[in-house]
Write an enzyme that holds these catalytic residues in place. Sequence first.
Site, PDB file in Angstrom:
ATOM      1  N   ARG A  45     -26.978  -8.595  35.396  1.00 57.49           N
ATOM      2  CA  ARG A  45     -26.990  -9.018  33.987  1.00 57.49           C
ATOM      3  C   ARG A  45     -27.663 -10.380  33.858  1.00 57.49           C
ATOM      4  O   ARG A  45     -28.425 -10.637  32.933  1.00 57.49           O
ATOM      5  CB  ARG A  45     -25.565  -9.067  33.388  1.00 57.49           C
ATOM      6  CG  ARG A  45     -25.576  -9.677  31.990  1.00 57.49           C
ATOM      7  CD  ARG A  45     -24.328  -9.508  31.135  1.00 57.49           C
ATOM      8  NE  ARG A  45     -23.103  -9.321  31.870  1.00 57.49           N
ATOM      9  CZ  ARG A  45     -22.417 -10.306  32.482  1.00 57.49           C
ATOM     10  NH1 ARG A  45     -22.866 -11.547  32.441  1.00 57.49           N
ATOM     11  NH2 ARG A  45     -21.309 -10.040  33.133  1.00 57.49           N
ATOM     12  N   TYR A  97     -38.445  -7.130   8.050  1.00 56.93           N
ATOM     13  CA  TYR A  97     -38.080  -5.864   8.694  1.00 56.93           C
ATOM     14  C   TYR A  97     -36.655  -5.478   8.273  1.00 56.93           C
ATOM     15  O   TYR A  97     -35.744  -6.323   8.325  1.00 56.93           O
ATOM     16  CB  TYR A  97     -38.179  -6.031  10.211  1.00 56.93           C
ATOM     17  CG  TYR A  97     -37.720  -4.815  10.971  1.00 56.93           C
ATOM     18  CD1 TYR A  97     -38.462  -3.644  10.958  1.00 56.93           C
ATOM     19  CD2 TYR A  97     -36.534  -4.826  11.692  1.00 56.93           C
ATOM     20  CE1 TYR A  97     -38.033  -2.512  11.647  1.00 56.93           C
ATOM     21  CE2 TYR A  97     -36.097  -3.715  12.383  1.00 56.93           C
ATOM     22  CZ  TYR A  97     -36.858  -2.552  12.353  1.00 56.93           C
ATOM     23  OH  TYR A  97     -36.422  -1.450  13.020  1.00 56.93           O
ATOM     24  N   ASP A 169     -41.843 -13.292  14.237  1.00 57.56           N
ATOM     25  CA  ASP A 169     -41.793 -11.918  14.741  1.00 57.56           C
ATOM     26  C   ASP A 169     -43.242 -11.439  14.845  1.00 57.56           C
ATOM     27  O   ASP A 169     -43.903 -11.183  13.838  1.00 57.56           O
ATOM     28  CB  ASP A 169     -40.979 -11.057  13.764  1.00 57.56           C
ATOM     29  CG  ASP A 169     -40.831  -9.615  14.235  1.00 57.56           C
ATOM     30  OD1 ASP A 169     -41.690  -9.143  15.017  1.00 57.56           O
ATOM     31  OD2 ASP A 169     -39.875  -8.946  13.810  1.00 57.56           O
ATOM     32  N   LYS A 194     -42.882  -1.325  20.256  1.00 59.18           N
ATOM     33  CA  LYS A 194     -44.093  -1.014  19.503  1.00 59.18           C
ATOM     34  C   LYS A 194     -45.340  -1.196  20.382  1.00 59.18           C
ATOM     35  O   LYS A 194     -45.483  -0.487  21.355  1.00 59.18           O
ATOM     36  CB  LYS A 194     -44.144  -1.878  18.235  1.00 59.18           C
ATOM     37  CG  LYS A 194     -42.788  -1.978  17.500  1.00 59.18           C
ATOM     38  CD  LYS A 194     -42.299  -0.661  16.915  1.00 59.18           C
ATOM     39  CE  LYS A 194     -40.842  -0.688  16.478  1.00 59.18           C
ATOM     40  NZ  LYS A 194     -40.485  -1.722  15.520  1.00 59.18           N
TER      41      LYS A 194
HETATM   42  C1  LIG Z   1     -39.177  -2.323  15.090  1.00 60.90           C
HETATM   43  C2  LIG Z   1     -39.169  -3.720  14.676  1.00 60.90           C
HETATM   44  C3  LIG Z   1     -38.104  -4.573  14.988  1.00 60.90           C
HETATM   45  C4  LIG Z   1     -36.846  -4.080  15.703  1.00 60.90           C
HETATM   46  O1  LIG Z   1     -37.112  -3.678  16.985  1.00 60.90           O
HETATM   47  P1  LIG Z   1     -36.249  -2.557  17.787  1.00 60.90           P
HETATM   48  O2  LIG Z   1     -36.932  -2.512  19.105  1.00 60.90           O
HETATM   49  O3  LIG Z   1     -36.365  -1.288  16.996  1.00 60.90           O
HETATM   50  O4  LIG Z   1     -34.849  -3.035  17.849  1.00 60.90           O
HETATM   51  C5  LIG Z   1     -38.187  -5.892  14.592  1.00 60.90           C
HETATM   52  N1  LIG Z   1     -39.258  -6.358  13.932  1.00 60.90           N
HETATM   53  C6  LIG Z   1     -40.300  -5.570  13.585  1.00 60.90           C
HETATM   54  C7  LIG Z   1     -41.440  -6.154  12.844  1.00 60.90           C
HETATM   55  C8  LIG Z   1     -40.287  -4.224  13.940  1.00 60.90           C
HETATM   56  O5  LIG Z   1     -41.319  -3.455  13.589  1.00 60.90           O
END
Ligand SMILES: *Cc1c(COP(=O)(O)O)cnc(C)c1O
Length: 393
Positions: A45, A97, A169, A194
Amino acid sequence: MSNATQLIHSIPVDALTGAISVPIYQTSTFVQEAPGVNKGYDYARSNNPTRATLETIIAQLEKGSVGVAFGSGLAAIDAVVKLLKAGDEILAVDDIYGGAFRLFTHIYEKFGIKINYVDTTNAENVFNAITPNTKLIWLETPTNPTLKVSDIEAIAKIAKANSCLLCVDNTFASPALQQPLSLGADIVIHSATKYLGGHSDLIAGLVVTKEKELGEKIKFIQNASGAILAPFDSWLVIRGIETLHLRVQQHCRNAQAVAEFLETHPAVDKVYYPGLKTHLNHNIAKKQSKGFGGIVSFTLKNNTEAAATAFVTSTNYFKLAESLGGVKSLLCHPAQMTHKSIPAEKRRASGVADSLIRLSVGLEDVQDLITDLEQAFKKQQKEKQVFEPSISA
Ligand SMILES: *Cc1c(COP(=O)(O)O)cnc(C)c1O
């Protein structure tokens, strides 16, 4: 050395065996010579060599000092919010988001953290909304799903002047296109689910900090809370990152062509893509990123959920699914999917219209993608013709 070469060779050859692929250390614990005497790892961890390799790679890619890999993008966001305490305020981009909105509003407000949502496309709005309690500015640029672009450098200056942290982000751009830490941000987060993973086969999140000290705080929070990324998934993200530059270039080319096609289509009302000259902050996007990404959103002249539903169920190559950034093209209807947890009034006010459709333009041949969209428009129009006479009757 070009960025692509540097990236590919920042993925190390295994020192022990010469393996060219990063080994997956599927272990929970590490044998110690004496209490506290170990090879840098004691419990998985706290640290794991496969995860540590990914963390080093992402820190280099984002030009930061510490990278930390989490079990999801939301776990990464959660760790950043945990830097705050009751009474602190977050100033966040309004078109945020959906999952971040849910986390901020439904989890952290009850612990006494206040969130102010503002339109950050104009840096002046950020300046005006800051209060003495603002400790964190939260940007997404481009945003999901209306591709709003905010000036990272200008907002970083406002953050510095007011002693608050700026977190960006960077999921939609990826470090192949945009490096917020180089523009003055303190923290970058990713949903590595993504573009970094890139193959729609994992859930992962990353945090990178500019300063080492802040990175150590995030690592402490991760170890204390436990939302780590597993060794196999760390390996999958590393493998995805190997082709990041190649993939992102093609995503950008395809998305630009799709956006230009949509602009000329009579059934389309608005097209949102930072690569279009008509985009509100096209010039800022051009200044701060090397390309405009693979996401394109648009609204229909027939601005109804029904029309959007007819369209998103008529495509062949664009698969109807949440998420984005993978090899296969996806499409989604935010009002009924990703943004369902945002109240309708608030959703519409931030520009997510009832008919808004988001495309994640994949790596197929772009002409095939455009042909697919063309036939979906035709199908959707036909349904409308059948439907309308029965309404007037
Ligand atoms: C998908 C996404 C998230 C969240 O990510 P997860 O891996 O689904 O928890 C946060 N910010 C943006 C811009 C996203 O597209």
